[in-house]
Design a protein around this motif. Structure first.
Motif, short mmCIF file in Angstrom:
data_model
loop_
_atom_site.label_atom_id
_atom_site.label_comp_id
_atom_site.label_asym_id
_atom_site.label_seq_id
_atom_site.Cartn_x
_atom_site.Cartn_y
_atom_site.Cartn_z
N ASP A 59 5.14 -0.21 -10.02
CA ASP A 59 4.97 1.24 -10.05
C ASP A 59 6.24 1.95 -10.50
N ALA A 60 7.39 1.49 -10.04
CA ALA A 60 8.66 2.08 -10.45
C ALA A 60 8.89 1.86 -11.95
N GLU A 77 6.82 4.28 -13.98
CA GLU A 77 7.41 5.62 -13.92
C GLU A 77 8.63 5.74 -14.84
N ALA A 99 12.88 -2.65 -13.16
CA ALA A 99 12.72 -1.94 -11.90
C ALA A 99 12.30 -2.93 -10.82
#
Length: 82
Positions: free
Chosen positions: A38-39, A42, A34
């Motif tokens: 944070d991505a 997730e 990613a």
């Protein structure tokens, strides 16, 4: 059911490519990347449930049961020229 140990997910960052990725994990088949940390978290969190259900019999349980994940960041220290 007894408490299950955390599944380890080791992540790293490729500065040249500008991506975060899973370096290794206790979850078979977890290969994701990613653009941000944070991505990545997730995506891993979303993918973990299906991969655990398919590959880790000891972690199967009710659909509302949580899966304990332990994220670790792998980095290399750089030495400065003397």
């Amino acid at each position: 059911m007894s408490e299950r140990p955390d599944l380890k997910v080791i992540v790293s960052h490729d500065e040249g490519e500008g991506i975060w990725f899973v370096l290794s994990s206790d979850i078979p088949g977890l290969i994701v990347e990613a653009p941000t940390y944070d991505a990545l978290i997730e995506i891993v969190t979303d993918a973990a449930a299906d991969l655990v259900e398919a590959n880790l019999l000891d972690y199967r349980g009710p659909s509302d049961a949580s899966i304990p994940l332990n994220f670790q960041y792998h980095a290399k220290a750089r030495r400065q020229a003397a």
